[in-house]
Design an enzyme around this catalytic site. Structure first.
Site, PDB file in Angstrom:
ATOM      1  N   CYS A  37       6.096 -28.979  31.155  1.00 54.80           N
ATOM      2  CA  CYS A  37       4.956 -28.081  31.383  1.00 54.80           C
ATOM      3  C   CYS A  37       3.864 -28.823  32.154  1.00 54.80           C
ATOM      4  O   CYS A  37       3.284 -29.790  31.641  1.00 54.80           O
ATOM      5  CB  CYS A  37       4.410 -27.577  30.057  1.00 54.80           C
ATOM      6  N   SER A  67     -50.879 -19.100  16.823  1.00 61.08           N
ATOM      7  CA  SER A  67     -49.662 -19.562  17.481  1.00 61.08           C
ATOM      8  C   SER A  67     -49.983 -20.856  18.223  1.00 61.08           C
ATOM      9  O   SER A  67     -51.097 -21.378  18.111  1.00 61.08           O
ATOM     10  CB  SER A  67     -49.144 -18.498  18.443  1.00 61.08           C
ATOM     11  N   LEU A  68     -49.039 -21.358  18.998  1.00 66.81           N
ATOM     12  CA  LEU A  68     -49.257 -22.595  19.738  1.00 66.81           C
ATOM     13  C   LEU A  68     -48.999 -22.382  21.222  1.00 66.81           C
ATOM     14  O   LEU A  68     -48.069 -21.666  21.603  1.00 66.81           O
ATOM     15  CB  LEU A  68     -48.329 -23.702  19.233  1.00 66.81           C
ATOM     16  N   LYS A  98     -40.789 -29.496  15.712  1.00 71.11           N
ATOM     17  CA  LYS A  98     -41.037 -28.056  15.671  1.00 71.11           C
ATOM     18  C   LYS A  98     -39.799 -27.399  15.057  1.00 71.11           C
ATOM     19  O   LYS A  98     -38.788 -27.213  15.713  1.00 71.11           O
ATOM     20  CB  LYS A  98     -41.311 -27.508  17.067  1.00 71.11           C
ATOM     21  N   CYS A 131       3.590 -22.714  32.556  1.00 67.24           N
ATOM     22  CA  CYS A 131       5.024 -22.781  32.883  1.00 67.24           C
ATOM     23  C   CYS A 131       5.791 -21.526  32.501  1.00 67.24           C
ATOM     24  O   CYS A 131       7.016 -21.475  32.676  1.00 67.24           O
ATOM     25  CB  CYS A 131       5.656 -24.002  32.217  1.00 67.24           C
ATOM     26  N   CYS A 141       3.101 -23.992  23.383  1.00 71.13           N
ATOM     27  CA  CYS A 141       4.189 -24.003  24.366  1.00 71.13           C
ATOM     28  C   CYS A 141       5.147 -25.135  23.999  1.00 71.13           C
ATOM     29  O   CYS A 141       4.736 -26.301  23.941  1.00 71.13           O
ATOM     30  CB  CYS A 141       3.625 -24.229  25.771  1.00 71.13           C
ATOM     31  N   CYS A 185       3.282 -19.170  28.186  1.00 74.50           N
ATOM     32  CA  CYS A 185       2.407 -20.276  28.574  1.00 74.50           C
ATOM     33  C   CYS A 185       1.817 -19.977  29.950  1.00 74.50           C
ATOM     34  O   CYS A 185       2.553 -19.605  30.878  1.00 74.50           O
ATOM     35  CB  CYS A 185       3.204 -21.576  28.615  1.00 74.50           C
ATOM     36  N   ASP A 227     -39.567 -16.162 -27.257  1.00 68.60           N
ATOM     37  CA  ASP A 227     -40.077 -15.090 -28.113  1.00 68.60           C
ATOM     38  C   ASP A 227     -41.384 -15.485 -28.794  1.00 68.60           C
ATOM     39  O   ASP A 227     -42.313 -14.675 -28.910  1.00 68.60           O
ATOM     40  CB  ASP A 227     -39.027 -14.728 -29.175  1.00 68.60           C
ATOM     41  N   ASP A 243     -34.253 -19.058 -26.348  1.00 70.07           N
ATOM     42  CA  ASP A 243     -34.707 -17.699 -26.657  1.00 70.07           C
ATOM     43  C   ASP A 243     -35.811 -17.708 -27.714  1.00 70.07           C
ATOM     44  O   ASP A 243     -36.783 -16.945 -27.626  1.00 70.07           O
ATOM     45  CB  ASP A 243     -33.530 -16.849 -27.137  1.00 70.07           C
TER      46      ASP A 243
END
Length: 766
Positions: free
Chosen positions: A450, A98-99, A130, A428, A444, A425, A53, A49
């Site tokens: 299953c 632009s391109l 790019k 099953c 499940c 499920c 100043d 500070d």
């Protein structure tokens, strides 16, 4: 104060000569503006500070003695710092063009032919990535950043100077060197981007604090740069990469690559992925390489920019009304598209997790047609805010699972409906629930019976990170476990090695109807493992079916670690399986081992050990192993090295592609020499071996000070020429993470890394 820097200015008042007053005033303005900005916007003060100043008092004193120095831009005429901007329109010093685009090798060849014809010779080309970001022009006068302007319409853009100064890596003051001193004026062109690695983390924060997610890094970068309060911009991890020079004064430049050399010398952030080449085939090789490695870059890319390197030749080629004839952008296939969300369905994975997935109108993204994408769980569906019937944004980064980014809310008609997670499920009809309190996923519990879980487990055990049975793909796994008609040949994966041609005769699956009379989109039931059969030619096993049985027979002697991975034990991926196989040596020994025995194996630990013991405690799990062994399965275990093991006690991490090793081969070589091979880098890591495309592990090694070896260094390590991790041979240690390696990408490395990282994850819609 948090930061210190040499301002090259004394905070004591001076009495400048008449001619020196303006110079001293300019110096004070630069330092005070910088100090204010860092204090008010970045919250990283550079001046105490008292120093601040004193400088302000000197500035005010100079302006009192020389009123002509007091301008509206002077710190003495402003309160605090510039904390907001109205994005006033500003004309570019030199128009931003632009391109033109090319989308394939033929279009690149046509552009090259036009260039060669115009200039009369084959010029050198500069190739660069790019960046999918926000175009920006920075104006530096006497090295000081005075303005940052978005592209806009190419002639006029938005003044975002205060926000640009909040971005890390963009210097407020150019440095310069003896060879490249700071210019009188330079207009720098580049792209502002949001780093890919931090985007997901930022999105998670945004969902928690803002109740929304952001679509992609590019749009997020644009929104972050246009914040009214630069302090918000400062909190976002934006970065910039520069790629060109516009207006300039006080220096000469002869080529695009020469310009990049200057930009780098001035302290501006340039890309290290730039290459000057002599011919079109080298251009196409550069394009092809980054087409395969586009997700290894720290930012999003959507193509490669190719420029004639020589500025004199650029001048001869000139420009059209909108783009230069001396440059072109090769565009990669888009990775983000929109499509219609037709429905949200659910499937069950190999560990019982029930996962919602999106069913969409087929759309081409990243070079492949996608009709389904995972939605992970019901909370993700709600968080993304998608409704059935929405137009959605779909993203597919390379070969990874397609991701639903979110809805296009503006296109809603009011007919959309919310998704409701079912209570049963889908395979099953068993009621589903969290496995334990606090789990987000629903599972499940009917693990053995299953059909959906069995199908996923069979498909997984045939994968490259397990038994690697190429003829047993996902469709074949479905036909074996839950065919559309006929008896399922497999009721348990333990029956895999008991399959015969006779058992494969019954399964039928719906396939697209063929023949002249078949209606559009019609399907018919046909034998999956046998030919359809006619009166003249009876049904018989297909060539693929014969190959399947041959490959299953050959798999009986595959490595032990592959069998352990194939069992779908939670937390046990290829790395842990290798260690267990190496130490214990047989399925029987692993089955009978205690938690303590298993946890003592390097790289295993109590969590994996407990999971293994719990798995083998289940009757039908043990039945799988017993039936495999009864069917003649005899897993192989590599013989322990009889010679010296110079790497005993060392931990090695291998990342990237090595020219002389497969990923498994490099691991096996290190383990045979006595090393522990780990999948992550820590302070305990002895060496990190890097090849082509090493990724974040190499960067972490550099941060932690872990020695990094290239392939030559790795071979020296295996030969015992590097005695200890504490005293590596500097000649064999690579210069940072860019160690030499193969030019080819390693799909095998990616597969194994994914398997290690998600050993207990379910297979999802691909």
């Amino acid at each position: 104060m948090a930061e210190k820097r040499d301002t090259s200015l004394s905070s004591e008042a001076v009495v400048p000569t008449e001619s020196g007053a303006a110079h001293r005033h300019a110096e004070l303005v630069t330092v005070i503006d910088e100090a204010r900005f860092r204090y008010h916007v970045l919250d990283r003060p550079t001046l105490a500070d008292g120093e601040y100043d004193a400088m302000m008092r000197e500035l005010v004193g100079l302006e009192q003695e020389h009123p002509e120095l007091r301008t509206p831009d002077s710190p003495s005429q402003k309160v605090g710092a510039e904390l907001s901007t109205d994005f006033a329109s500003v004309d570019h010093i030199e128009r931003m063009l632009s391109l033109a685009n090319a989308f394939n090798a033929q279009e690149m060849a046509a552009w090259n032919e036009r260039v060669v014809k115009e200039v009369g010779t084959a010029p050198a080309y500069l190739c660069e990535l790019k960046v999918d970001g926000l175009a920006i022009a920075l104006v530096y006068e006497k090295g000081r950043l005075v303005r940052g302007v978005t592209r806009g319409d190419g002639r006029t853009g938005e003044d975002v100077t205060a926000n640009v100064r909040a971005i890390k890596g963009i210097p407020s003051q150019l440095t310069g060197t003896a060879e490249h001193p700071v210019p009188d004026l330079v207009e720098v062109r580049g792209e502002i981007y949001f780093p890919s690695a931090q985007f997901e983390e930022f999105n998670a924060w945004a969902i928690e604090h803002e109740g929304r997610s952001y679509a992609n890094p590019r749009n997020t970068a644009a929104g972050s740069l246009r914040q009214k309060d630069p302090r918000v911009t400062a909190q976002r991890p934006l970065r910039m990469v520069v790629h060109g020079i516009g207006a300039r004064r006080g220096f000469a430049v002869n080529s695009q690559s020469h310009a990049y050399e200057m930009l780098r010398a001035w302290g501006l952030p340039t890309s290290d992925r730039v290459k000057v080449v002599a011919a079109l085939d080298e251009v196409l090789a550069f394009i092809d390489y980054y087409g395969k490695h586009r997700h290894d870059v720290e930012h999003e890319i959507d193509g490669v920019v190719v420029k004639v390197d020589d500025l004199a030749l650029q001048g001869r080629l000139g420009a059209t009304s909108k783009d230069p004839r001396w440059a072109i952008a090769y565009k990669y296939p888009p990775e983000e598209v929109t499509t219609k969300l037709l429905d949200i369905k659910v499937q069950v994975g190999r560990t019982g997790r029930v996962t919602p997935y999106a069913v969409m109108e087929p759309v081409t993204v990243a070079g492949s047609t996608v009709a389904q994408a995972t939605l992970h769980n019901q909370d993700v569906v709600k968080r993304k805010g998608v409704l059935i019937g929405d137009t959605i944004v779909l993203r597919k980064a390379g070969d990874v699972i397609p991701e639903v980014v979110g809805p296009v809310i503006e296109l809603r008609t009011g007919e959309e409906r919310e998704f409701e997670m079912p209570g049963e499920c889908p395979s099953c009809a068993t009621p589903i629930a969290p496995q334990k309190e606090g789990d987000v996923d629903l599972r499940c519990p009917n693990t053995r019976a299953c059909p959906g879980q069995l199908k996923e487990r069979v498909a997984y055990l045939a994968g490259r990170s397990a038994l690697d049975i190429e003829a047993l793909g996902y469709e074949a796994a479905a036909a074996l476990t839950c065919p559309d008609a006929g008896e399922a040949p497999l009721k348990l994966e333990g029956e895999l090695f008991e399959l015969t041609l006779e058992k494969l005769a019954e399964p039928q699956m719906y396939q697209k109807a063929r023949g002249k009379e078949a209606a559009e989109g019609a399907q018919e039931l046909v034998p999956y493992f046998y030919t359809k059969g006619t009166k003249a030619k009876p049904s018989a096993p297909t060539k693929t079916t014969v190959l399947l049985l041959e490959q299953i027979e050959a798999a009986k002697t595959k490595e032990l670690w592959r069998y352990l991975t194939a069992l779908s034990i939670r937390h046990v991926g290829p790395s842990a399986a290798r260690e267990l196989a190496r130490v214990l040596g047989s399925l029987e020994a692993i089955r009978d081992a205690s938690v303590e025995d298993l946890a003592s194996v390097d790289g295993v630990g109590p969590t994996i050990a407990q999971a293994v013991v719990e798995w083998f405690a289940v009757d039908w799990h043990r039945e799988i192993v017993e039936r495999w062994l009864a069917a003649g399965v005899r897993p192989s275990v590599p013989a322990r090295a009889a010679g010296p093991q110079p790497l005993v006690g060392l931990t090695v991490v291998i990342t990237g592609t090595l020219a002389g090793f497969t990923r498994d081969g490099a691991k096996d070589a290190a383990q045979a020499a006595g090393a522990k091979v780990s999948g992550s880098v820590s302070k305990k890591t002895s060496y990190v071996v890097v090849g082509e495309n090493p990724g974040s592990k190499a960067e972490k090694a550099e941060q932690l000070g872990v020695p990094v070896l290239d392939e030559e260094g790795f071979r020296a390590l295996l030969a015992g020429e590097l005695a200890t991790a504490a005293e590596p041979d500097e000649a064999a240690v690579a210069d940072g993470p860019q160690a030499a390696g193969s030019d080819a990408a390693s799909a095998e490395a990616a597969v194994d890394a994914a398997a290690d990282a998600a050993a207990d994850a379910d297979e999802e819609i691909a």
